[in-house]
Design an enzyme around this catalytic site. Structure first.
Site, PDB file in Angstrom:
ATOM      1  N   PRO A   1       0.874  -1.408  -0.265  1.00 59.04           N
ATOM      2  CA  PRO A   1      -0.047   0.230   0.045  1.00 59.04           C
ATOM      3  C   PRO A   1       0.793   1.225  -0.154  1.00 59.04           C
ATOM      4  CG  PRO A   1      -0.404  -0.791   2.255  1.00 59.04           C
ATOM      5  CD  PRO A   1       0.971  -1.855   0.909  1.00 59.04           C
TER       6      PRO A   1
ATOM      7  N   TYR B   1      -3.847  14.129 -13.497  1.00 60.65           N
ATOM      8  CA  TYR B   1      -5.414  12.627 -13.292  1.00 60.65           C
ATOM      9  C   TYR B   1      -6.514  13.877 -13.465  1.00 60.65           C
ATOM     10  CZ  TYR B   1      -1.498  10.070 -11.919  1.00 60.65           C
ATOM     11  OH  TYR B   1      -0.160   9.256 -11.383  1.00 60.65           O
TER      12      TYR B   1
ATOM     13  N   CYS C   1       2.977  28.999 -16.946  1.00 58.89           N
ATOM     14  CA  CYS C   1       3.008  28.787 -17.805  1.00 58.89           C
ATOM     15  C   CYS C   1       2.782  28.164 -19.069  1.00 58.89           C
ATOM     16  CB  CYS C   1       3.977  29.706 -18.828  1.00 58.89           C
ATOM     17  SG  CYS C   1       5.525  31.362 -17.803  1.00 58.89           S
ATOM     18  N   GLU C   2       1.184  27.753 -18.055  1.00 59.84           N
ATOM     19  CA  GLU C   2       0.592  25.963 -18.918  1.00 59.84           C
ATOM     20  C   GLU C   2      -1.117  26.592 -18.234  1.00 59.84           C
ATOM     21  OE1 GLU C   2       1.652  23.678 -20.530  1.00 59.84           O
ATOM     22  OE2 GLU C   2       3.953  23.722 -19.660  1.00 59.84           O
TER      23      GLU C   2
ATOM     24  N   ARG D   1      -0.886   5.189  -1.572  1.00 60.38           N
ATOM     25  CA  ARG D   1      -1.603   5.858  -1.309  1.00 60.38           C
ATOM     26  C   ARG D   1      -2.860   5.290   0.670  1.00 60.38           C
ATOM     27  NH1 ARG D   1      -3.943   8.521  -5.103  1.00 60.38           N
ATOM     28  NH2 ARG D   1      -3.149   7.101  -6.827  1.00 60.38           N
TER      29      ARG D   1
ATOM     30  N   TYR E   1       1.524  10.954  -3.746  1.00 62.62           N
ATOM     31  CA  TYR E   1       1.742  10.899  -5.379  1.00 62.62           C
ATOM     32  C   TYR E   1       1.666  12.750  -5.298  1.00 62.62           C
ATOM     33  CZ  TYR E   1       0.961   6.543  -5.727  1.00 62.62           C
ATOM     34  OH  TYR E   1       1.279   5.083  -5.422  1.00 62.62           O
TER      35      TYR E   1
ATOM     36  N   ARG F   1      -1.424  16.190  -9.531  1.00 67.50           N
ATOM     37  CA  ARG F   1      -2.723  15.371  -9.764  1.00 67.50           C
ATOM     38  C   ARG F   1      -3.251  15.739 -10.612  1.00 67.50           C
ATOM     39  NH1 ARG F   1      -4.658  13.223  -5.876  1.00 67.50           N
ATOM     40  NH2 ARG F   1      -5.714  11.294  -7.574  1.00 67.50           N
TER      41      ARG F   1
HETATM   42  C1  LIG Z   1       2.868   2.727  -7.428  1.00 72.90           C
HETATM   43  C2  LIG Z   1       2.879   0.938  -7.097  1.00 72.90           C
HETATM   44  C3  LIG Z   1       1.970   0.878  -5.622  1.00 72.90           C
HETATM   45  C4  LIG Z   1       1.209   1.029  -4.164  1.00 72.90           C
HETATM   46  O1  LIG Z   1       0.015   1.330  -5.453  1.00 72.90           O
HETATM   47  P1  LIG Z   1      -1.040   2.444  -4.417  1.00 72.90           P
HETATM   48  O2  LIG Z   1      -2.254   2.280  -4.649  1.00 72.90           O
HETATM   49  O3  LIG Z   1      -0.252   3.494  -4.134  1.00 72.90           O
HETATM   50  O4  LIG Z   1      -1.741   1.703  -3.259  1.00 72.90           O
HETATM   51  C5  LIG Z   1       2.422  -0.805  -5.513  1.00 72.90           C
HETATM   52  N1  LIG Z   1       3.080  -1.896  -6.026  1.00 72.90           N
HETATM   53  C6  LIG Z   1       3.839  -1.359  -6.887  1.00 72.90           C
HETATM   54  C7  LIG Z   1       4.122  -2.764  -7.921  1.00 72.90           C
HETATM   55  C8  LIG Z   1       3.751  -0.128  -7.283  1.00 72.90           C
HETATM   56  O5  LIG Z   1       4.119   0.481  -8.600  1.00 72.90           O
END
Ligand SMILES: *Cc1c(COP(=O)(O)O)cnc(C)c1O
Length: 435
Positions: free
Chosen positions: A284, A337, A365-366, A286, A393, A333
Site C-alpha cells: 500500500p 489525472y 505558464c501552462e 496511497r 503522489y 495530480r
Molecule cells: C505504485 C505501486 C504500488 C502502490 O500503489 P497505491 O495505489 O499507492 O497503493 C504498489 N505496488 C506497485 C508495484 C506499484 O507500482
C-alpha cells in the site's frame, strides 16, 4: 453559517479548531508563518493509524506490509514506517537508497518495476533485498546473469498481469493486458520452470498489482483467484511458492468516494488464504499517506472576471482566478489525472462574505496548471489555503518546472512540528549544471 462542509474533512488529518484548520494540535497558520508557503504538512499520528488499520485487517494471517515508497519517499516518512515495522516496495535504485538512508531493512524490501537496470539489479543483489518482483523474461535472464557474476542467489517472484480491470483512472490502471506491467498468465508457467531450474535464482513467490485508487475490492479478489490457480498449477509440477504479493491500490476518500473497506477485504483474503501456508504481502502507498497530508499555499493575486458578461460552458469571460503560490510542479495530480482535491481556507469563513466561484491556479505558464476548479469561497490576497489529501503522489511527483524550487515539508507530531525537508534554494537548482 459556515461555508465549509465538515464532510470534506471526514477523511483528512486536518480539522477545525476554533475556526482555524489544524493538524493534530498545531494550527496550520503557525506552520505557514514559520516555514513559508508552499509547504506540505503531514500528520505523524495518521500515518500510524492508517498503518494500524491494515495490521488489524490482516491479523491472524502471516503477512508483511511493504510500504510503496513512490507514494511519499521523504526520508522522515520512510523512517516512521520503518519504525512501525513496515517493509518497502521500491521501483528504483534511488528508492532503495532512500530506504537504506532512512534505516529500512533491505531484507524487507521488494523491488518492482518493468525497467530495472543492471546497476539497480547489482545494488539490490549486494544489499540482499527480500525479493525481485520480475516483470519479463528478459529481466529474469539479466537478474540471473548478475547474480552469477556477483556470486549471489536472487530471490524472485513473478509479477503476473491478471488482465483484470481495476475500474480506476486509465493512467493508474496496471493490471490489463494493454498495460506494460507484469507477465501474461499464459507465459507464467514456462517462465517459472526456467526460474526453478536456474542455479542463481531462488523462486519465492507470485505477485500482482492491478492499479491504484481502487474502490471496489472485486477486481482484487479476481486477481487473487488467478494467482492461486497458478500457485496450484506450479505445486503440481513441484514448484512450491511461499509468498503471495497482492500489490497495493487501496482507494482513499478525496471527494465523496467511500474509503476502501480494508477490514472486509482482509476478512475475505484471510478466508481464502487461511490454510495454504502462504505468506501474504501487500504494497500500500496511497492508503497510508494520502489523507495524512495537506499542501498549504497562499493567494498571490485575484483575477476577477467580468461579472456582467454571460458565463456558460464555452465562455470564460466571467471566470474568476485565484493565483496561488503552489503550482503543478508542486502538486501534479490535478494536471496529470484531472484529480480532484478538496481546498479550504485555513481560516473558516462566513457565507455572508463576498463568495465567488474560483479556479485555483498556479503561476506556471501552462493552462493545465490548476489545483482546483469551480470552488465557492470568499478570498482575499494573502489568504492561506489548504489543499487536502496531498500526502500521496504529491511531493514525489513534484518537479522544478519553470525553475521553481520544491516546497518544504513538515511533520506534525502532537503539539510539535518539525521541518523534514527544507525548501530548495535557487542555488540547489543550479548546482548540477555547467556553462
Ligand atoms: C505504485 C505501486 C504500488 C502502490 O500503489 P497505491 O495505489 O499507492 O497503493 C504498489 N505496488 C506497485 C508495484 C506499484 O507500482
Amino acid at each position: 453559517m459556515l461555508t465549509v462542509s465538515p464532510e470534506l474533512l471526514r477523511a483528512s488529518a486536518a480539522h477545525f479548531v476554533e475556526g482555524e484548520l489544524a493538524i493534530e494540535d498545531v494550527a496550520l497558520a503557525d506552520i505557514a508563518d514559520a516555514v513559508g508557503t508552499p509547504v506540505y504538512v503531514y500528520s505523524s499520528a495518521m500515518f500510524s493509524s492508517q498503518y494500524q488499520l491494515l495490521v488489524e485487517a490482516l491479523k491472524g494471517l502471516p503477512n508483511r506490509l511493504h510500504y510503496a515508497v513512490k507514494a511519499n519517499s521523504t526520508l522522515a516518512v520512510l523512517k516512521q514506517f520503518a519504525d512501525l515495522g513496515a517493509g518497502f516496495d521500491i521501483v528504483s535504485g534511488g528508492e532503495l537508497s532512500r530506504v537504506l538512508t532512512a534505516g529500512g531493512d533491505p531484507a524487507h524490501v521488494v523491488f518492482s518495476g518493468v525497467g530495472k537496470s543492471t546497476e539497480e539489479i547489482d545494488f539490490a543483489l549486494k544489499t540482499e533485498i527480500e525479493c525481485f518482483n520480475v516483470e519479463s523474461a528478459g529481466e529474469l535472464a539479466r537478474i540471473s546473469e548478475r547474480a552469477n557474476v556477483l556470486g549471489k542467489m536472487a530471490p524472485i517472484a513473478l509479477r503476473i498481469n491478471p488482465n483484470v480491470d481495476a475500474q480506476t483512472h486509465p493512467y493508474i490502471s496496471t493490471g490489463l493486458r494493454e498495460n506494460k506491467f507484469g507477465i501474461a498468465q499464459e507465459n507464467a508457467l514456462a517462465l517459472y520452470r526456467l526460474a526453478a531450474a536456474d542455479p542463481h535464482i531462488q523462486v519465492r513467490g507470485i505477485a500482482c498489482h492491478i492499479g491504484s485508487q481502487i474502490g471496489d475490492p472485486q477486481p482484487l479478489f479476481d486477481a487473487l483467484e488467478q494467482l492461486l490457480a497458478l500457485v496450484d498449477a506450479l505445486k503440481n509440477e513441484g514448484i512450491v511458492l511461499t509468498d503471495i504479493d497482492l500489490g497495493g491500490g487501496f482507494g482513499v476518500t478525496y471527494d465523496e468516494e467511500p474509503a476502501f473497506d480494508v477490514t472486509a477485504w482482509g476478512d475475505r483474503v484471510k478466508e481464502r488464504l487461511g490454510d495454504r501456508g502462504l505468506q501474504l504481502s501487500i504494497e500500500p502507498g496511497r492508503f497510508l499517506t494520502a489523507n495524512a497530508g495537506v499542501l498549504l499555499t497562499r493567494v498571490e493575486y485575484l483575477k476577477v472576471g467580468d461579472e456582467h458578461s454571460v458565463s456558460n460552458e464555452t465562455s470564460s469571460a466571467g471566470k474568476h482566478f485565484a493565483v496561488v503560490d503552489a503550482a503543478m510542479n508542486d502538486l501534479l495530480r490535478p494536471s496529470l489525472y484531472q484529480a480532484w482535491h478538496g481546498v479550504l481556507p485555513v481560516k473558516q469563513q462566513n457565507t455572508d462574505g463576498n463568495t465567488r466561484t474560483w479556479d485555483i491556479v498556479g503561476p506556471i505558464c501552462e493552462s493545465g496548471d490548476w489545483l482546483a476548479k469551480d470552488r465557492q469561497m470568499s478570498l482575499s490576497v494573502g489568504d492561506l489555503l489548504c489543499v487536502l489529501s496531498a500526502g500521496a503522489y504529491g511531493s514525489t511527483l513534484s518537479s522544478n518546472y519553470n525553475t521553481r524550487p520544491r516546497a518544504a515539508e513538515v511533520i506534525v507530531d502532537g503539539a510539535a512540528f518539525r521541518l523534514v525537508r527544507r525548501r530548495e534554494s535557487l542555488q540547489d537548482l543550479l548546482t548540477t549544471e555547467m556553462l
